[in-house]
Scaffold this motif. Sequence first.
Motif, PDB file in Angstrom:
ATOM      1  N   GLU A  96      -9.299 -13.848 -36.863  1.00  0.00           N
ATOM      2  CA  GLU A  96     -10.453 -14.231 -36.070  1.00  0.00           C
ATOM      3  C   GLU A  96     -10.333 -14.169 -34.645  1.00  0.00           C
ATOM      4  O   GLU A  96     -11.375 -13.958 -33.806  1.00  0.00           O
ATOM      5  N   ILE A  97      -9.317 -14.628 -34.209  1.00  0.00           N
ATOM      6  CA  ILE A  97      -8.907 -14.486 -32.745  1.00  0.00           C
ATOM      7  C   ILE A  97      -9.068 -12.884 -32.171  1.00  0.00           C
ATOM      8  O   ILE A  97      -9.754 -12.829 -31.162  1.00  0.00           O
ATOM      9  N   LYS A  98      -8.289 -12.240 -32.983  1.00  0.00           N
ATOM     10  CA  LYS A  98      -8.304 -10.615 -32.545  1.00  0.00           C
ATOM     11  C   LYS A  98      -9.846 -10.164 -32.586  1.00  0.00           C
ATOM     12  O   LYS A  98     -10.171  -9.637 -31.680  1.00  0.00           O
ATOM     13  N   LYS A  99     -10.451 -10.451 -33.501  1.00  0.00           N
ATOM     14  CA  LYS A  99     -11.951 -10.228 -33.452  1.00  0.00           C
ATOM     15  C   LYS A  99     -12.595 -10.877 -32.482  1.00  0.00           C
ATOM     16  O   LYS A  99     -13.647 -10.081 -31.763  1.00  0.00           O
ATOM     17  N   LEU A 100     -12.677 -12.022 -32.051  1.00  0.00           N
ATOM     18  CA  LEU A 100     -13.422 -12.613 -31.030  1.00  0.00           C
ATOM     19  C   LEU A 100     -13.143 -11.973 -29.864  1.00  0.00           C
ATOM     20  O   LEU A 100     -13.836 -11.561 -29.117  1.00  0.00           O
ATOM     21  N   LEU A 101     -11.610 -11.541 -29.415  1.00  0.00           N
ATOM     22  CA  LEU A 101     -11.362 -11.057 -28.301  1.00  0.00           C
ATOM     23  C   LEU A 101     -11.832  -9.582 -28.007  1.00  0.00           C
ATOM     24  O   LEU A 101     -12.149  -9.171 -27.180  1.00  0.00           O
ATOM     25  N   ILE A 102     -11.884  -8.896 -29.249  1.00  0.00           N
ATOM     26  CA  ILE A 102     -12.244  -7.381 -29.129  1.00  0.00           C
ATOM     27  C   ILE A 102     -13.693  -7.158 -28.970  1.00  0.00           C
ATOM     28  O   ILE A 102     -14.007  -6.516 -28.112  1.00  0.00           O
ATOM     29  N   GLU A 103     -14.305  -7.999 -29.733  1.00  0.00           N
ATOM     30  CA  GLU A 103     -15.719  -8.223 -29.655  1.00  0.00           C
ATOM     31  C   GLU A 103     -16.539  -8.665 -28.344  1.00  0.00           C
ATOM     32  O   GLU A 103     -17.045  -8.008 -27.795  1.00  0.00           O
ATOM     33  N   SER A 104     -15.785  -9.708 -27.871  1.00  0.00           N
ATOM     34  CA  SER A 104     -16.100 -10.046 -26.481  1.00  0.00           C
ATOM     35  C   SER A 104     -15.894  -9.334 -25.176  1.00  0.00           C
ATOM     36  O   SER A 104     -16.729  -8.996 -24.420  1.00  0.00           O
ATOM     37  N   ARG A 105     -14.757  -8.760 -25.538  1.00  0.00           N
ATOM     38  CA  ARG A 105     -14.548  -7.825 -24.705  1.00  0.00           C
ATOM     39  C   ARG A 105     -15.370  -6.413 -24.335  1.00  0.00           C
ATOM     40  O   ARG A 105     -16.028  -6.052 -23.614  1.00  0.00           O
ATOM     41  N   ASN A 106     -15.705  -5.916 -25.782  1.00  0.00           N
ATOM     42  CA  ASN A 106     -16.479  -5.039 -25.882  1.00  0.00           C
ATOM     43  C   ASN A 106     -17.978  -5.344 -25.214  1.00  0.00           C
ATOM     44  O   ASN A 106     -18.618  -4.279 -24.923  1.00  0.00           O
ATOM     45  N   LEU A 107     -18.580  -6.349 -25.549  1.00  0.00           N
ATOM     46  CA  LEU A 107     -19.603  -6.866 -24.915  1.00  0.00           C
ATOM     47  C   LEU A 107     -19.803  -7.299 -23.762  1.00  0.00           C
ATOM     48  O   LEU A 107     -20.719  -7.572 -23.087  1.00  0.00           O
ATOM     49  N   LYS A 108     -18.363  -7.203 -23.070  1.00  0.00           N
ATOM     50  CA  LYS A 108     -18.310  -7.744 -21.676  1.00  0.00           C
ATOM     51  C   LYS A 108     -18.865  -9.076 -21.606  1.00  0.00           C
ATOM     52  O   LYS A 108     -19.711  -9.319 -20.415  1.00  0.00           O
ATOM     53  N   HIS A 109     -18.497  -9.821 -22.377  1.00  0.00           N
ATOM     54  CA  HIS A 109     -19.122 -11.297 -22.462  1.00  0.00           C
ATOM     55  C   HIS A 109     -18.293 -11.809 -21.293  1.00  0.00           C
ATOM     56  O   HIS A 109     -17.109 -11.834 -21.016  1.00  0.00           O
ATOM     57  N   ASP A 110     -19.092 -12.787 -20.653  1.00  0.00           N
ATOM     58  CA  ASP A 110     -18.719 -13.746 -19.389  1.00  0.00           C
ATOM     59  C   ASP A 110     -17.488 -14.390 -19.775  1.00  0.00           C
ATOM     60  O   ASP A 110     -16.577 -14.714 -18.874  1.00  0.00           O
ATOM     61  N   TRP A 111     -17.442 -15.018 -20.955  1.00  0.00           N
ATOM     62  CA  TRP A 111     -16.301 -15.715 -21.331  1.00  0.00           C
ATOM     63  C   TRP A 111     -15.004 -15.054 -21.921  1.00  0.00           C
ATOM     64  O   TRP A 111     -13.792 -15.969 -22.035  1.00  0.00           O
ATOM     65  N   TYR A 112     -15.183 -13.706 -21.930  1.00  0.00           N
ATOM     66  CA  TYR A 112     -13.964 -12.961 -22.359  1.00  0.00           C
ATOM     67  C   TYR A 112     -12.681 -13.257 -21.699  1.00  0.00           C
ATOM     68  O   TYR A 112     -11.733 -13.639 -22.142  1.00  0.00           O
ATOM     69  N   PRO A 113     -12.533 -13.144 -20.443  1.00  0.00           N
ATOM     70  CA  PRO A 113     -11.375 -13.528 -19.570  1.00  0.00           C
ATOM     71  C   PRO A 113     -10.697 -14.786 -19.830  1.00  0.00           C
ATOM     72  O   PRO A 113      -9.311 -15.013 -19.707  1.00  0.00           O
ATOM     73  N   ILE A 114     -11.631 -15.713 -19.925  1.00  0.00           N
ATOM     74  CA  ILE A 114     -11.407 -17.221 -20.296  1.00  0.00           C
ATOM     75  C   ILE A 114     -10.585 -17.432 -21.617  1.00  0.00           C
ATOM     76  O   ILE A 114      -9.581 -18.011 -21.649  1.00  0.00           O
ATOM     77  N   TRP A 115     -11.299 -16.816 -22.502  1.00  0.00           N
ATOM     78  CA  TRP A 115     -10.695 -16.914 -23.797  1.00  0.00           C
ATOM     79  C   TRP A 115      -9.514 -16.200 -23.825  1.00  0.00           C
ATOM     80  O   TRP A 115      -8.668 -16.753 -24.860  1.00  0.00           O
ATOM     81  N   ALA A 116      -9.639 -15.181 -23.419  1.00  0.00           N
ATOM     82  CA  ALA A 116      -8.188 -14.146 -23.524  1.00  0.00           C
ATOM     83  C   ALA A 116      -6.915 -14.906 -23.165  1.00  0.00           C
ATOM     84  O   ALA A 116      -5.868 -14.818 -23.281  1.00  0.00           O
ATOM     85  N   ALA A 117      -7.390 -15.539 -21.733  1.00  0.00           N
ATOM     86  CA  ALA A 117      -6.392 -15.955 -20.932  1.00  0.00           C
ATOM     87  C   ALA A 117      -5.667 -17.335 -21.710  1.00  0.00           C
ATOM     88  O   ALA A 117      -4.771 -17.855 -21.765  1.00  0.00           O
ATOM     89  N   ALA A 118      -6.565 -18.174 -22.268  1.00  0.00           N
ATOM     90  CA  ALA A 118      -6.448 -19.261 -23.001  1.00  0.00           C
ATOM     91  C   ALA A 118      -5.483 -18.925 -24.303  1.00  0.00           C
ATOM     92  O   ALA A 118      -4.248 -19.487 -24.495  1.00  0.00           O
ATOM     93  N   VAL A 119      -5.777 -17.770 -24.962  1.00  0.00           N
ATOM     94  CA  VAL A 119      -4.965 -17.276 -26.094  1.00  0.00           C
ATOM     95  C   VAL A 119      -3.534 -16.920 -25.755  1.00  0.00           C
ATOM     96  O   VAL A 119      -2.667 -17.002 -25.942  1.00  0.00           O
ATOM     97  N   LEU A 120      -3.553 -16.272 -24.429  1.00  0.00           N
ATOM     98  CA  LEU A 120      -2.399 -15.539 -24.066  1.00  0.00           C
ATOM     99  C   LEU A 120      -1.394 -16.337 -23.153  1.00  0.00           C
ATOM    100  O   LEU A 120      -0.263 -16.013 -22.934  1.00  0.00           O
TER     101      LEU A 120
END
Length: 168
Positions: free
Chosen positions: A62-86
Amino acid sequence: LNQAKAGGSSNSNQNVIKVIINRVFTYGVDHRIITGIERSPAHGINLGREEEKKPEILNIQEIKKLLIESRNLKHDWYPIWAAAVLTGCRNGELNALLWSDVDWENREINLSKSYNTATKKVKSTKAGYWRKIPISGELLILLKEIKKEAGNRKEILPRLPRWDQGDQ
């Protein structure tokens, strides 16, 4: 107590009612308003505990899907979510991260502060001490991508208005 339970009152509410009954009864006995009975009618009633709700936590897929989809959609929250996970950083720690905290040469982030949304101030971390976060290959790529778009912004992550409102 039976009425509260029948009305759908929570266990914690019922416990509050029980405590009040016990206190009022004790007051009545102590001031000789109630005689002939020494125990509260609520004495010995066990209401039990409410079952704790388990937090909903995403699994790795689910984490992978969230990050892949949010990155593909250029979602505003992508960098924050990805930084949180990483990084494993808490919300306030992520919010307080500055580019000056990044040690590119040693591939680590010096984490020493946290942003408090209630007071709108930077403070020490929740644990009260600083730590170094290693920069993995994935995190390095993310940081470089964010840096390209950051311009002169001193904060690593974008400032989203809804972030201060707890909508992360």
